[in-house]
Enzyme design. Structure first.
Site, PDB file in Angstrom:
ATOM      1  N   GLY B  20      59.767  18.312 -14.411  1.00 39.12           N
ATOM      2  CA  GLY B  20      60.711  19.334 -13.676  1.00 39.12           C
ATOM      3  C   GLY B  20      60.217  19.596 -12.132  1.00 39.12           C
ATOM      4  O   GLY B  20      61.025  19.492 -11.350  1.00 39.12           O
ATOM      5  N   THR B 254      56.618  26.847 -30.935  1.00 40.47           N
ATOM      6  CA  THR B 254      57.135  27.564 -29.900  1.00 40.47           C
ATOM      7  C   THR B 254      56.822  29.036 -30.151  1.00 40.47           C
ATOM      8  O   THR B 254      56.993  29.600 -31.196  1.00 40.47           O
ATOM      9  CB  THR B 254      58.333  27.558 -29.433  1.00 40.47           C
ATOM     10  OG1 THR B 254      58.798  28.376 -28.489  1.00 40.47           O
ATOM     11  CG2 THR B 254      59.465  27.623 -30.659  1.00 40.47           C
ATOM     12  N   ARG B 311      48.665  34.840 -24.377  1.00 40.66           N
ATOM     13  CA  ARG B 311      48.246  33.549 -25.461  1.00 40.66           C
ATOM     14  C   ARG B 311      46.722  33.618 -25.507  1.00 40.66           C
ATOM     15  O   ARG B 311      46.291  33.310 -26.594  1.00 40.66           O
ATOM     16  CB  ARG B 311      48.830  32.371 -24.804  1.00 40.66           C
ATOM     17  CG  ARG B 311      50.187  32.223 -24.754  1.00 40.66           C
ATOM     18  CD  ARG B 311      50.739  30.944 -24.170  1.00 40.66           C
ATOM     19  NE  ARG B 311      52.201  30.645 -24.406  1.00 40.66           N
ATOM     20  CZ  ARG B 311      52.797  29.701 -23.846  1.00 40.66           C
ATOM     21  NH1 ARG B 311      52.322  28.827 -23.029  1.00 40.66           N
ATOM     22  NH2 ARG B 311      54.008  29.745 -24.108  1.00 40.66           N
ATOM     23  N   SER B 417      56.158  28.721 -16.740  1.00 45.75           N
ATOM     24  CA  SER B 417      55.607  27.229 -16.285  1.00 45.75           C
ATOM     25  C   SER B 417      57.054  26.605 -15.818  1.00 45.75           C
ATOM     26  O   SER B 417      57.115  26.265 -14.716  1.00 45.75           O
ATOM     27  CB  SER B 417      55.160  26.456 -17.448  1.00 45.75           C
ATOM     28  OG  SER B 417      55.348  24.916 -17.025  1.00 45.75           O
ATOM     29  N   LEU B 418      58.097  26.693 -16.650  1.00 50.42           N
ATOM     30  CA  LEU B 418      59.441  26.312 -16.200  1.00 50.42           C
ATOM     31  C   LEU B 418      59.767  26.744 -14.693  1.00 50.42           C
ATOM     32  O   LEU B 418      60.260  26.016 -13.806  1.00 50.42           O
ATOM     33  CB  LEU B 418      60.571  26.211 -17.287  1.00 50.42           C
ATOM     34  CG  LEU B 418      60.340  25.640 -18.478  1.00 50.42           C
ATOM     35  CD1 LEU B 418      61.322  25.551 -19.160  1.00 50.42           C
ATOM     36  CD2 LEU B 418      59.908  24.267 -18.121  1.00 50.42           C
TER      37      LEU B 418
END
Lengths: 219, 600
Positions: B20, B254, B311, B417-418
């Site tokens: 990306g 996910t 996380r 992140s994206l």
């Protein structure tokens, strides 16, 4: 144990130079498509046990130039995409960008065919691709279908001549080998049939346009 | 000596890595008029971005009008335990919505709200439902869109080409040296500016969600080229990877499973996350199962379930449960969505997960619980860059995406992140093109250096040592997994440093058979330099941070240390040695600091 695990083990323990491609290990990238026991599959998603044969044969994809061992040159895949004009080109001149709603026919049509990850299994399975290198083939025509169904795409006029050429829609003989092997369970055959249906309207429309322009001259 | 026996390409900007960030950087540099090349180690479209499932975090405010960049900024900083580069967090939160809308204008299709706007989903650490997504294949949609856009714009793409060294003229970047995987022949890219977008380092661990490319090449190129690394100790272990069967151990499950209603349970059937809510997140987290259950249907009047804590918290909690003997049969815990959602819902919302478990583990997630445990996932730290321009310490060298450190601080939130790839990929491309345009001097590639690099690459064919590169890689993964995993201690970290040094010695004795044509053993032999360098960097930084913070947990220093909360750890290469030092965080302006303090 998957076929990919077995290949990795052979590479580690027996032949360090054994060449094959893989990336994600989980069926998301489409790098590890090979022909296993005579059928196109992803090595990462094929359990050895599920094959139920004592010896398992693995060979590279058909209809791509071989580089080494299980690695083939994927350049024809990209070339075919180009030959079918399978690239989104946004419509120009619209004031606001028009989104596609969530439960409309257009979106459902596209969703049914959009999830191609470019593994090349369909090209390997297609006998027409084998006979005619120029043929755009199932993956590119499937992508072209999603674009032709997309109201935001503005390249339809340039794409039709490509799709109506000798080496595109008309080449498919409907054997559906592509659909049979597609690990994403897509049906390029279906997409090609739908494009053909559309193409008839397209041909009638362009013929009609010729008529009206003729009529205008008379008037 | 001349370069004429080599294949040479010349560009204004080269981008290394075609995920990306790399694609977005190349698109931008090209749009600015720079002659741009995109170089990638795999085939185009196979980069790690394609595996991203959950979505792109962007405060579009479509589902929650209350959402805006300030809340996103706050969530990102809090998730990162305030170790973040505040300016990156600010730019990221402000620009992410535009980057998402732009993707749609380039042909991406997102899931939509009933009134036709981009739908957003809940994810850990985000106060509001914020992730724009397409089912659980957001990464695929993103990579296809960017790739087709890039190809359409006529950017030169060089596939299956591995870069082994950046070339410099004095202090400046002058290009890159590498080889074609297919033929084994060497290639030189002359360039005024280089953008590194090579992703992470997950292949140094045994249990990892990462694909084979993640060998830390870019981080090592940067370090060898004179750039600095920060926050390398704060590596992210994703709480939910598959644990069974062994061949798929580490593959990602996910976070969307929890966002869509999945809950974590131990072997006793307890929803154990309620026991692990840290003070920092207590005010915004449900403290009873009843409230957490109500939250799924009424988010306005209830606090969110602790299953969706950041996380690092969830990974540590799972680790503790397993250690206490309350784990699942194969050493994980249970993730259960079947008892809350019906089969149709699960198959529609999480089709990839459904197939993944069905085909690889023979588990039907619409009927049974999944077994999950932590897996190496994401490099929170990385190459130190300037927030606005993405430039590193080396003039002409830029970095964006997972390889760049700073945005995520000590821990990354899912979905960030994206958006990171798009926001900073664009910025890196923009400023690399600007740098190239403004650079008026001439750059010379040192032919002697190139000759030496080529010889070093071919060394493994000439030796008689007999070491096997696969065995060294496996031993490195064992070492990092057992000594530099989620929970760390000084003794084990020191032992890891010794083992890494020993492995480096063994690398000098690698012998490669066969020829240079598509020879994976040779490729790995060359990658091992990167794998060992990043392992060394992570371990050094982990030793130096004598506290527990975010992705970094020290058993011998279980608390956070306010003093260490004021510094980033910076790794540099001095001569041939790696060094680690403490450097103060960037000072945040008061108006931004205020956003963190109020609990609104």
């Amino acid at each position: 144990m998957t076929v990919l695990d077995a290949l990795v083990e052979i590479q580690r323990e027996q032949d360090p130079t054994l060449a094959f491609r893989y990336s994600c290990r989980v069926g998301m990238c489409g790098s590890c498509a090979v022909v296993i026991n005579g059928r196109e599959r992803w090595a990462c998603r094929t359990l050895l046990a599920s094959l139920k044969t004592e010896a398992v044969t693995v060979r590279p994809l058909y209809h791509f130039p071989l580089i080494r061992d299980l690695v083939v040159d994927m350049a024809p895949f990209a070339a075919k995409m180009k030959a079918a004009g399978a690239v989104f080109v946004a419509k120009e001149g619209e004031e606001a960008f028009a989104p596609i709603g969530r439960n409309v026919k257009e979106r459902r049509q596209i969703d049914g065919a959009i999830e191609c990850i470019g593994c090349g299994a369909c090209l390997s399975a297609c006998t027409m691709v084998g006979w005619n290198e120029q043929y755009a083939g199932p993956a590119a025509l499937n992508r072209a279908f999603t674009l032709m169904a997309d109201s935001r795409d503005g390249a339809g006029a340039e794409r039709w001549p490509l799709l109506l050429s000798e080496d595109a829609l008309v080449r498919c003989h409907g054997q559906a080998n592509c659909t049979e092997v597609c690990p994403m369970e897509l049906s390029p055959t279906d997409s090609i049939l739908k494009l053909r249906r559309k193409s008839i309207f397209q041909l009638v429309r362009s013929a009609h346009r010729l008529d009206t322009s003729g009529a205008t001259v008379v008037a | 000596m001349a370069l004429d026996k080599y294949e040479v390409h010349e560009h204004d900007v080269i981008v290394i890595g075609a995920g990306g960030a790399g694609l977005r950087a190349a698109i931008e540099a090209s749009a600015q008029g720079a002659k741009t090349a995109l170089i990638c180690k795999s085939l185009l479209g196979k980069a790690h971005t394609v595996m991203a499932e959950g979505g792109i975090a962007a405060a579009l405010g479509n589902v929650w009008p209350e959402d805006n960049w300030k809340v996103h900024f706050r969530d990102t900083m809090r998730g990162g335990k305030l170790l973040n580069n505040w300016r990156m967090a600010q730019l990221h939160a402000q620009e992410a919505p535009d980057r998402v809308k732009e993707l749609e204008a380039w042909g991406a299709l997102f899931d939509r709200t009933p009134d036709g706007r981009i739908l957003q989903r809940d994810f850990g650490g985000h106060r509001y439902a914020r992730l724009a997504h397409v089912g659980d294949r957001t990464g695929l949609e993103m990579i296809r869109t960017l790739q087709q856009h890039a190809v359409h714009k006529g950017i030169d793409v060089f596939m299956e080409c591995t870069i082994t060294r950046l070339l410099k003229d004095g202090d400046r970047i002058a290009g890159a040296f590498g080889y074609w995987r297919e033929s084994g022949r060497f290639v030189i890219f002359k360039a005024k500016a280089v953008v590194l977008a090579t992703g992470g380092i997950g292949k140094i661990w045994k249990f990892t969600s990462n694909s084979w490319e993640y060998t830390g090449d870019g981080v090592t190129l940067a370090l060898d080229g004179g750039a600095h690394l920060i926050d390398m100790e704060c590596y992210q272990f994703h709480p939910t990877g598959m644990v069974w069967p062994p061949s798929v151990r580490g593959i990602l499950v996910t976070e969307g499973v929890r966002g869509d209603g999945g809950t974590l349970k131990n072997a006793l059937g307890e929803r154990f996350m309620f026991k692990y809510v840290p003070e920092f997140f207590r005010a915004e987290t449900a403290d009873t199962e009843e409230e957490a259950d109500r939250w799924y249907t009424d988010k306005k009047n209830n606090r969110r379930t602790p299953d969706l804590l950041p996380r690092d918290e969830v990974a540590r909690a799972i680790n503790t449960e397993v250690k206490a003997g309350r784990g699942s049969p194969h050493g994980g815990v249970f993730l259960d969505i079947a008892s809350r959602r019906d089969a149709k819902y699960i198959q529609r919302r999480l089709p990839s997960m459904y197939h993944q478990f069905k085909e690889l583990a023979d588990v039907d997630i619409t009927k049974e619980s999944m077994e999950v445990g932590p897996t190496a996932h994401y490099m929170n730290g990385g190459v130190r860059v300037d927030a606005d321009t993405a430039v590193t310490a080396v003039p002409g060298l830029f970095a964006a995406g997972e390889i760049a450190g700073g945005l995520h601080g000590a821990n990354r939130l899912g979905g960030n992140s994206l958006s990171d790839l798009l926001v900073f990929g664009r910025r890196a491309g923009l400023y690399a093109a600007e740098y190239a345009k403004n650079f008026k001097g001439t750059l010379t590639v040192d032919a002697g250096q190139v000759e030496a690099l080529a010889r070093a690459c071919l060394d493994p064919f000439e030796r008689t040592g007999g070491e096997n590169p696969y065995a060294i890689h496996q031993d490195l993964q064992e070492c990092m997994q057992s000594l530099v995993g989620i929970i760390r201690t000084e003794g084990e970290l020191k032992k890891a440093l010794e083992e890494v040094a020993t492995l480096r010695e063994r690398c000098r004795r690698i012998k490669i058979d066969g020829n240079r044509q598509y020879n994976p053993a040779w490729h790995l032999a060359l990658d091992l330099h990167s794998l060992l360098t990043v392992s060394h960097a992570v371990t050094l930084a982990a030793l130096e941070r004598m506290e527990s913070r975010g992705g970094h947990t020290r058993d011998d220093y279980p608390k956070t240390d306010p003093e260490l909360g004021k510094v980033n750890l910076v790794v540099r290469k001095v001569g041939t040695e790696l060094t680690v030092g403490r450097e103060p965080l960037l000072q945040m302006p008061p108006e931004l600091r205020q956003l963190l303090e109020g609990d609104k």
